[in-house]
Design a protein around this motif. Structure first.
Motif, mmCIF file in Angstrom:
data_model
loop_
_atom_site.group_PDB
_atom_site.id
_atom_site.type_symbol
_atom_site.label_atom_id
_atom_site.label_comp_id
_atom_site.label_asym_id
_atom_site.label_seq_id
_atom_site.Cartn_x
_atom_site.Cartn_y
_atom_site.Cartn_z
ATOM 1 N N ALA A 1 -14.172 19.162 4.653
ATOM 2 C CA ALA A 1 -12.995 18.490 4.092
ATOM 3 C C ALA A 1 -11.794 19.389 4.335
ATOM 4 N N PHE A 2 -11.770 19.974 5.534
ATOM 5 C CA PHE A 2 -10.795 21.026 5.821
ATOM 6 C C PHE A 2 -10.296 20.882 7.260
ATOM 7 N N GLU A 3 -9.709 19.728 7.509
ATOM 8 C CA GLU A 3 -9.181 19.423 8.827
ATOM 9 C C GLU A 3 -8.046 20.393 9.166
ATOM 10 N N ILE B 1 -2.482 26.656 -0.240
ATOM 11 C CA ILE B 1 -3.624 26.359 0.622
ATOM 12 C C ILE B 1 -3.354 26.841 2.048
ATOM 13 N N ASP B 2 -4.403 26.868 2.866
ATOM 14 C CA ASP B 2 -4.285 27.333 4.251
ATOM 15 C C ASP B 2 -3.332 26.440 5.058
ATOM 16 N N SER B 3 -2.614 27.070 5.989
ATOM 17 C CA SER B 3 -1.508 26.379 6.663
ATOM 18 C C SER B 3 -1.896 25.160 7.486
ATOM 19 N N ASP C 1 -14.009 40.924 -1.827
ATOM 20 C CA ASP C 1 -15.011 40.364 -2.734
ATOM 21 C C ASP C 1 -16.161 39.740 -1.967
ATOM 22 N N ARG C 2 -15.840 38.970 -0.951
ATOM 23 C CA ARG C 2 -16.901 38.310 -0.171
ATOM 24 C C ARG C 2 -17.731 39.329 0.587
ATOM 25 N N LEU C 3 -17.086 40.403 1.049
ATOM 26 C CA LEU C 3 -17.819 41.437 1.794
ATOM 27 C C LEU C 3 -18.881 42.122 0.944
ATOM 28 N N VAL D 1 -1.258 36.407 4.936
ATOM 29 C CA VAL D 1 -1.846 36.231 6.265
ATOM 30 C C VAL D 1 -3.312 36.631 6.182
ATOM 31 N N GLU D 2 -4.172 35.849 6.780
ATOM 32 C CA GLU D 2 -5.617 36.047 6.618
ATOM 33 C C GLU D 2 -6.357 35.957 7.949
ATOM 34 N N GLU D 3 -7.553 36.515 7.963
ATOM 35 C CA GLU D 3 -8.434 36.435 9.139
ATOM 36 C C GLU D 3 -9.621 35.543 8.802
ATOM 37 N N TYR D 4 -9.907 34.583 9.660
ATOM 38 C CA TYR D 4 -11.104 33.753 9.500
ATOM 39 C C TYR D 4 -12.252 34.385 10.283
ATOM 40 N N ALA D 5 -13.430 34.417 9.681
ATOM 41 C CA ALA D 5 -14.616 34.914 10.376
ATOM 42 C C ALA D 5 -15.841 34.152 9.898
ATOM 43 N N VAL E 1 -19.402 28.826 8.298
ATOM 44 C CA VAL E 1 -18.196 28.693 9.133
ATOM 45 C C VAL E 1 -17.350 27.615 8.476
ATOM 46 N N ALA E 2 -16.282 28.038 7.835
ATOM 47 C CA ALA E 2 -15.558 27.098 6.979
ATOM 48 C C ALA E 2 -14.115 27.548 6.777
ATOM 49 N N GLY E 3 -13.486 27.970 7.866
ATOM 50 C CA GLY E 3 -12.137 28.506 7.711
ATOM 51 C C GLY E 3 -12.165 29.605 6.666
ATOM 52 N N MET E 4 -13.258 30.371 6.695
ATOM 53 C CA MET E 4 -13.482 31.335 5.614
ATOM 54 C C MET E 4 -12.787 32.663 5.896
ATOM 55 N N THR E 5 -11.962 33.044 4.961
ATOM 56 C CA THR E 5 -11.194 34.281 5.068
ATOM 57 C C THR E 5 -12.058 35.478 4.687
ATOM 58 N N VAL E 6 -11.906 36.548 5.455
ATOM 59 C CA VAL E 6 -12.593 37.789 5.122
ATOM 60 C C VAL E 6 -11.889 38.419 3.926
ATOM 61 N N GLU F 1 -20.321 22.075 -0.907
ATOM 62 C CA GLU F 1 -19.126 22.573 -1.578
ATOM 63 C C GLU F 1 -18.755 23.927 -0.971
ATOM 64 N N PHE F 2 -17.464 24.194 -0.866
ATOM 65 C CA PHE F 2 -17.029 25.479 -0.309
ATOM 66 C C PHE F 2 -17.662 26.635 -1.078
ATOM 67 N N GLU F 3 -17.706 26.477 -2.386
ATOM 68 C CA GLU F 3 -18.227 27.539 -3.252
ATOM 69 C C GLU F 3 -19.709 27.835 -3.054
ATOM 70 N N VAL G 1 -5.113 24.124 -6.554
ATOM 71 C CA VAL G 1 -5.800 24.859 -5.483
ATOM 72 C C VAL G 1 -7.188 24.270 -5.268
ATOM 73 N N GLN G 2 -7.814 24.682 -4.159
ATOM 74 C CA GLN G 2 -9.213 24.347 -3.944
ATOM 75 C C GLN G 2 -10.041 25.479 -4.550
ATOM 76 N N THR G 3 -10.988 25.106 -5.400
ATOM 77 C CA THR G 3 -11.785 26.082 -6.161
ATOM 78 C C THR G 3 -12.441 27.138 -5.270
ATOM 79 N N GLY G 4 -12.277 28.385 -5.668
ATOM 80 C CA GLY G 4 -12.988 29.484 -5.013
ATOM 81 C C GLY G 4 -12.401 29.922 -3.688
ATOM 82 N N THR G 5 -11.248 29.374 -3.335
ATOM 83 C CA THR G 5 -10.635 29.762 -2.061
ATOM 84 C C THR G 5 -9.665 30.922 -2.278
ATOM 85 N N THR G 6 -9.159 31.444 -1.180
ATOM 86 C CA THR G 6 -8.176 32.519 -1.304
ATOM 87 C C THR G 6 -6.881 31.988 -1.909
ATOM 88 N N GLY G 7 -6.596 30.714 -1.704
ATOM 89 C CA GLY G 7 -5.428 30.103 -2.349
ATOM 90 C C GLY G 7 -5.575 30.189 -3.861
HETATM 91 N N1 GLN Z 1 -9.401 30.295 3.919
HETATM 92 C C1 GLN Z 1 -9.665 29.917 2.567
HETATM 93 C C2 GLN Z 1 -10.763 30.759 2.010
HETATM 94 O O1 GLN Z 1 -11.486 31.369 2.744
HETATM 95 C C3 GLN Z 1 -9.987 28.441 2.407
HETATM 96 C C4 GLN Z 1 -11.228 28.007 3.097
HETATM 97 C C5 GLN Z 1 -11.626 26.574 2.810
HETATM 98 O O2 GLN Z 1 -11.148 25.961 1.876
HETATM 99 N N2 GLN Z 1 -12.494 26.021 3.593
HETATM 100 O O3 GLN Z 1 -10.935 30.830 0.831
#
Ligand code: GLN
Length: 251
Positions: A42-44, A185-187, A105-107, A209-213, A97-102, A80-82, A144-150
């Motif tokens: 859900a992240f076009e 939210i992400d750009s 905390d996630r590391l 500014v963020e890095e996706y990995a 793989v979900a536009g996920m920012t490094v 769910e993203f979470e 915001v979208q739950t659990g995202t960097t936003g």
């Molecule tokens: N880049 C944001 C994050 O990693 C949002 C990712 C997403 O919503 N899919 O939290």
């Protein structure tokens, strides 16, 4: 060398329907097996359902190119993203793989490949809003979208009230309806969401500014190494750029 498998198959299914989709549970994708990608479709333009009901987008195509390189079939599991990080750590999926920012905390919970693209957080407001930058968010209600960097960044705003949604688009619709004052939210998804809503604009100021990995289970060095090498190759030969350009119009 990894053996090339029968026709590459892309299969979207929910976590519950995984068995019916041929999703196997194992710790390491072995020769000729599937690479299971956990995502939140859900992240076009990174991952979303096309008109035919298939999960498509930049991340799906990059994962497919990586699977091709590794001689694996790709299966996509929408969740769910979470839930993505725990899916990766439990072995339900091999990669997130979900536009996920490094993030730091996630590391602590997963390992990340090298970055495949950069992104930034933006602020969406109603046209004519008094909010013209991040400083104006103080004391406001932020969607915001739950659990995202936003979510993470907005939660740091002084006296702000957080309104969390499981889908970014739902936060944007809440903004359109005047239930929240701004959305962080992400750009690129922001552009897609704003185009689907009415009377909303994206502020020019960059929030972060963020890095996706790509996330893999903590300590799965073999998979991480395979993915990094394959990623290196598809970055070097222009595949990644080609995929990104296809979905994001050059400015
Ligand atoms: N880049 C944001 C994050 O990693 C949002 C990712 C997403 O919503 N899919 O939290």
């Amino acid at each position: 060398m990894k053996k090339k498998m029968v026709g590459l198959m892309l299969c979207a299914c929910t976590a519950l329907a995984a068995a019916g989709c041929g999703g196997k549970k194992f710790d390491n994708p072995d020769r000729g097996e599937a690479l299971i990608m956990a995502t939140n479709a859900a992240f076009e333009p990174y991952e979303y359902y096309d008109e035919g009901g298939q999960v498509t987008g930049i991340d799906v195509e990059i994962a497919q190119a990586l699977a091709d390189k590794l001689g694996l079939t790709l299966e996509v599991e929408d969740m769910e993203f979470e839930s993505i990080i725990s899916a990766v750590n439990s072995g339900k999926a091999h990669i997130g793989v979900a536009g996920m920012t490094v993030t730091e905390d996630r590391l602590a919970n997963v390992d990340f490949t090298d970055s495949y693209t950069t992104s930034r957080q933006v602020i969406i407001v109603q046209e004519g809003s008094a909010i013209t930058g991040a400083d104006d968010l103080q004391g406001k209600t932020i969607g915001v979208q739950t659990g995202t960097t936003g979510d993470l960044f907005a939660s740091d705003v002084e006296d702000a009230t957080m309104d969390r949604y499981s889908k970014g688009m739902d936060a944007v619709l809440a903004l359109q309806d005047g239930k929240v004052d701004a959305v962080v939210i992400d750009s690129e998804p922001a552009k897609q969401f704003v185009a689907k809503a009415n009377g909303l604009i994206i502020l020019e100021e960059e929030f972060a500014v963020e890095e996706y990995a790509i996330a893999v289970a903590k300590g799965n060095e073999e998979l991480l190494d395979d993915l990094d090498k394959a990623l290196d190759a598809i970055i070097a030969d222009g595949t990644v750029k080609g995929i990104i350009d296809k979905y994001i119009n050059a400015e």
